[in-house]
Scaffold this motif. Structure first.
Motif, PDB file in Angstrom:
ATOM      1  N   UNK A 167       5.298  14.044   9.766  1.00  0.00           N
ATOM      2  CA  UNK A 167       4.217  13.074   9.954  1.00  0.00           C
ATOM      3  C   UNK A 167       3.070  13.700  10.741  1.00  0.00           C
ATOM      4  N   UNK A 168       3.404  14.547  11.706  1.00  0.00           N
ATOM      5  CA  UNK A 168       2.336  15.156  12.500  1.00  0.00           C
ATOM      6  C   UNK A 168       1.529  16.140  11.666  1.00  0.00           C
ATOM      7  N   UNK A 169       2.201  16.782  10.706  1.00  0.00           N
ATOM      8  CA  UNK A 169       1.459  17.657   9.776  1.00  0.00           C
ATOM      9  C   UNK A 169       0.507  16.822   8.931  1.00  0.00           C
ATOM     10  N   UNK A 170       1.013  15.664   8.506  1.00  0.00           N
ATOM     11  CA  UNK A 170       0.221  14.796   7.634  1.00  0.00           C
ATOM     12  C   UNK A 170      -1.066  14.327   8.318  1.00  0.00           C
ATOM     13  N   UNK A 171      -0.995  14.086   9.627  1.00  0.00           N
ATOM     14  CA  UNK A 171      -2.187  13.569  10.322  1.00  0.00           C
ATOM     15  C   UNK A 171      -2.981  14.680  11.023  1.00  0.00           C
ATOM     16  N   UNK A 172      -2.523  15.934  10.831  1.00  0.00           N
ATOM     17  CA  UNK A 172      -3.136  17.044  11.583  1.00  0.00           C
ATOM     18  C   UNK A 172      -4.635  17.186  11.301  1.00  0.00           C
ATOM     19  N   UNK A 205      -4.004   4.152   5.121  1.00  0.00           N
ATOM     20  CA  UNK A 205      -2.590   4.022   5.477  1.00  0.00           C
ATOM     21  C   UNK A 205      -1.844   5.331   5.240  1.00  0.00           C
ATOM     22  N   UNK A 206      -0.986   5.650   6.168  1.00  0.00           N
ATOM     23  CA  UNK A 206      -0.157   6.857   6.066  1.00  0.00           C
ATOM     24  C   UNK A 206       1.297   6.434   6.190  1.00  0.00           C
ATOM     25  N   UNK A 207       2.060   6.696   5.152  1.00  0.00           N
ATOM     26  CA  UNK A 207       3.473   6.337   5.217  1.00  0.00           C
ATOM     27  C   UNK A 207       4.166   7.260   6.230  1.00  0.00           C
ATOM     28  N   UNK A 208       4.940   6.682   7.113  1.00  0.00           N
ATOM     29  CA  UNK A 208       5.631   7.478   8.146  1.00  0.00           C
ATOM     30  C   UNK A 208       7.072   6.984   8.267  1.00  0.00           C
ATOM     31  N   UNK A 209       7.855   7.165   7.191  1.00  0.00           N
ATOM     32  CA  UNK A 209       9.217   6.641   7.244  1.00  0.00           C
ATOM     33  C   UNK A 209      10.027   7.282   8.369  1.00  0.00           C
ATOM     34  N   UNK A 210      10.914   6.499   8.928  1.00  0.00           N
ATOM     35  CA  UNK A 210      11.866   6.936   9.954  1.00  0.00           C
ATOM     36  C   UNK A 210      11.237   7.235  11.302  1.00  0.00           C
ATOM     37  N   UNK A 247      12.861   2.822   8.165  1.00  0.00           N
ATOM     38  CA  UNK A 247      12.459   3.511   6.926  1.00  0.00           C
ATOM     39  C   UNK A 247      11.133   3.039   6.333  1.00  0.00           C
ATOM     40  N   UNK A 248      10.581   1.941   6.880  1.00  0.00           N
ATOM     41  CA  UNK A 248       9.405   1.315   6.246  1.00  0.00           C
ATOM     42  C   UNK A 248       8.103   1.589   6.968  1.00  0.00           C
ATOM     43  N   UNK A 249       8.166   2.342   8.060  1.00  0.00           N
ATOM     44  CA  UNK A 249       7.020   2.411   8.982  1.00  0.00           C
ATOM     45  C   UNK A 249       5.820   3.113   8.365  1.00  0.00           C
ATOM     46  N   UNK A 250       4.644   2.613   8.689  1.00  0.00           N
ATOM     47  CA  UNK A 250       3.412   3.329   8.309  1.00  0.00           C
ATOM     48  C   UNK A 250       2.451   3.354   9.492  1.00  0.00           C
ATOM     49  N   UNK A 251       1.463   4.225   9.396  1.00  0.00           N
ATOM     50  CA  UNK A 251       0.430   4.337  10.416  1.00  0.00           C
ATOM     51  C   UNK A 251      -0.867   3.854   9.771  1.00  0.00           C
ATOM     52  N   UNK A 252      -1.727   3.249  10.578  1.00  0.00           N
ATOM     53  CA  UNK A 252      -3.004   2.760  10.047  1.00  0.00           C
ATOM     54  C   UNK A 252      -4.142   3.465  10.777  1.00  0.00           C
ATOM     55  N   UNK A 253      -5.049   4.040   9.985  1.00  0.00           N
ATOM     56  CA  UNK A 253      -6.167   4.809  10.559  1.00  0.00           C
ATOM     57  C   UNK A 253      -7.465   4.059  10.288  1.00  0.00           C
ATOM     58  N   UNK A 287       0.850  -1.206   0.000  1.00  0.00           N
ATOM     59  CA  UNK A 287       0.000   0.000   0.000  1.00  0.00           C
ATOM     60  C   UNK A 287       0.880   1.248   0.000  1.00  0.00           C
ATOM     61  N   UNK A 288       0.281   2.348  -0.482  1.00  0.00           N
ATOM     62  CA  UNK A 288       0.979   3.644  -0.528  1.00  0.00           C
ATOM     63  C   UNK A 288       0.205   4.625   0.343  1.00  0.00           C
ATOM     64  N   UNK A 289       0.765   5.817   0.430  1.00  0.00           N
ATOM     65  CA  UNK A 289       0.128   6.863   1.223  1.00  0.00           C
ATOM     66  C   UNK A 289      -1.344   7.035   0.823  1.00  0.00           C
ATOM     67  N   UNK A 290      -2.227   7.068   1.811  1.00  0.00           N
ATOM     68  CA  UNK A 290      -3.670   7.307   1.631  1.00  0.00           C
ATOM     69  C   UNK A 290      -4.424   6.155   0.976  1.00  0.00           C
TER      70      UNK A 290
END
Ligand SMILES: Cc1cc2nc3c(=O)[nH]c(=O)nc-3n(C[C@H](O)[C@H](O)[C@H](O)COP(=O)(O)O)c2cc1C
Ligand SMILES: [Fe+2]
Ligand SMILES: [Fe+2]
Length: 402
Positions: A206-211, A139-144, A148-154, A124-127
């Protein structure tokens, strides 16, 4: 084994590791830890979100049995580190139909670290979203954070963010959801310091991305969950900011007491000038406590005697780790004592090359600190106070003592 319901058809199925005392063969775990894994059932499909450390695989399977999980359509792997993915080989055998949902980089890692068959993976990719019927995973890609591979799941309809290591804390507790973030201030800060601090700039992104996400609960993969999420988000915003505290952290070692006398004299002179101090005798210090203190202190003073022409090995280790975790300190210096010569000050400065701190003139003396040395340390305290004043951390009130 423990299964706990977070909401209708959303379950915590992780494991609490009460007795673990070391992580990554490096990080002390005075309060243990937990590996949070989740099971989400939609009207049509179901998903596992992360797994647990291999040492807790049996408990994890017992939880799945206890919950009566017979079918899993997706196994979401937010992060390939084995404390969360280590039971994936077992879970993928248990549910052979399940697709393993990963970022592109995570696919590469689960294949190489865990020998997962690449064709089982759904990248999966971002969004990107996956529908479970009446529920949607985004899914939100959250590298580092921190690989480097981490993502968040909403989980969109339920407004739960499964944030993996981000916002986690190493603590074994029966509290599943924390409502008062003050209870978690120290473990969360310590975890941030040990794991997340080197990636403060990436966390900002990443925090901007999920703001704009409507989040009602943050469900990390270590320690308790947060509801409401705003207080832990506010703490993170502070920790990742450039703001520092009027505080000096002093990690040191001393073989025969000279460096320690210097540290204590400097500490007193700083306190006299209205500056908070945190000395850490490295023969006694838990390095996690030192890391936590480094999160927001304005100044770092490294105290070391010379041993075999360089810094004391405990200090070298602490300086090396400090350099790795990249605290945002604005100023740094070295103090200590030598007998006949060496390159200690240069070596310690060289070990702090990843820090953006300005180096203040050190105080490095031969033998025991005499009265001239103590005056020099007071002058150093004054230099530090002047820097803190310049940075707006300390008001202009005169020192208590001349
Ligand atoms: C094991 C050992 C090795 C030492 N190596 C050096 C050295 O290479 N160069 C030096 O100038 N002093 C060396 N010293 C002397 C110490 O740096 C000196 O005694 C200093 O004052 C000790 O400070 P402390 O009381 O804080 O331990 C060494 C001392 C010890 C015990
Ligand atoms: Fe991790
Ligand atoms: Fe982890």
């Amino acid at each position: 084994m423990t299964v706990r319901e977070l909401g209708h058809d959303i379950y915590w199925i992780g494991a609490i590791d009460w007795n673990r005392r070391l992580f990554d063969s490096l990080i002390p775990l005075p309060e243990g830890t937990s590996y949070n894994a989740y099971f989400v059932k939609g009207s049509e499909k179901s998903a596992l979100i992360d797994t647990v450390d291999p040492s807790k695989e049996f408990e994890f399977v017992c939880n799945l049995i206890k919950l009566g999980v017979e079918k899993v359509d997706y196994i979401i792997i937010n992060h390939a580190e084995q404390d969360h993915s280590g039971s994936l080989p077992m879970a993928s055998e248990l549910f052979p139909e399940a697709r393993i949902v990963v970022s592109e980089k995570c696919k590469d890692l689960v294949v190489s670290l865990l020998e997962i068959a690449p064709e089982r993976c759904l990248v999966v990719k971002d969004h990107d979203t996956i529908s479970l019927g009446d529920r949607t995973l985004e899914f939100f890609m959250a590298p580092w954070v921190h690989w480097p591979e981490t993502m968040l799941t909403y989980l969109r309809e339920d407004k739960i963010l499964f944030s993996c290591d981000l916002f986690g804390s190493h603590i074994a507790t029966s509290t599943l959801v924390v409502h008062d973030v003050a209870e978690m201030y120290h473990p969360a800060k310590r975890y941030y310091a040990e794991i997340m601090m080197p990636f403060r700039m990436q966390i900002r992104d990443h925090m901007k991305k999920i703001a704009d996400l409507k989040i009602e609960m943050i469900a990390p993969s270590h320690g308790p969950l947060y509801q409401p999420p705003d207080p832990i988000l506010a703490l993170y915003r502070d920790w990742i900011s450039d703001t520092v505290k009027n505080e000096v952290v002093i990690p040191y070692a001393s073989m025969h007491g000279s460096t320690e006398k210097m540290v204590l004299h400097l500490a007193g002179a700083l306190i006299d000038r209205g500056i908070a101090v945190k000395p850490f005798d490295l023969t006694k210090t838990d390095l996690g406590e030192l890391a936590a203190a480094l999160v927001d202190s304005a100044t770092i003073v490294i105290g070391t005697p010379t041993l075999l022409f360089g810094p004391h090995p405990l200090v070298a280790n602490a300086a090396f780790i400090t350099n790795l975790i990249r605290p945002k300190a604005k100023y740094a210096t070295v103090i200590g004592s030598y007998g006949w010569g060496g390159k200690t000050v240069e070596a310690v400065k060289g070990m702090l090359n990843h820090l953006s701190a300005e180096i203040i003139d050190p105080v490095y003396v031969k033998g025991a600190p005499d009265s001239a040395c103590l005056r020099e340390l007071e002058a150093l305290a004054e230099r530090i106070a002047a820097k803190h004043r310049e940075a707006g951390l300390l008001n202009d009130s005169p020192p208590l003592l001349p």
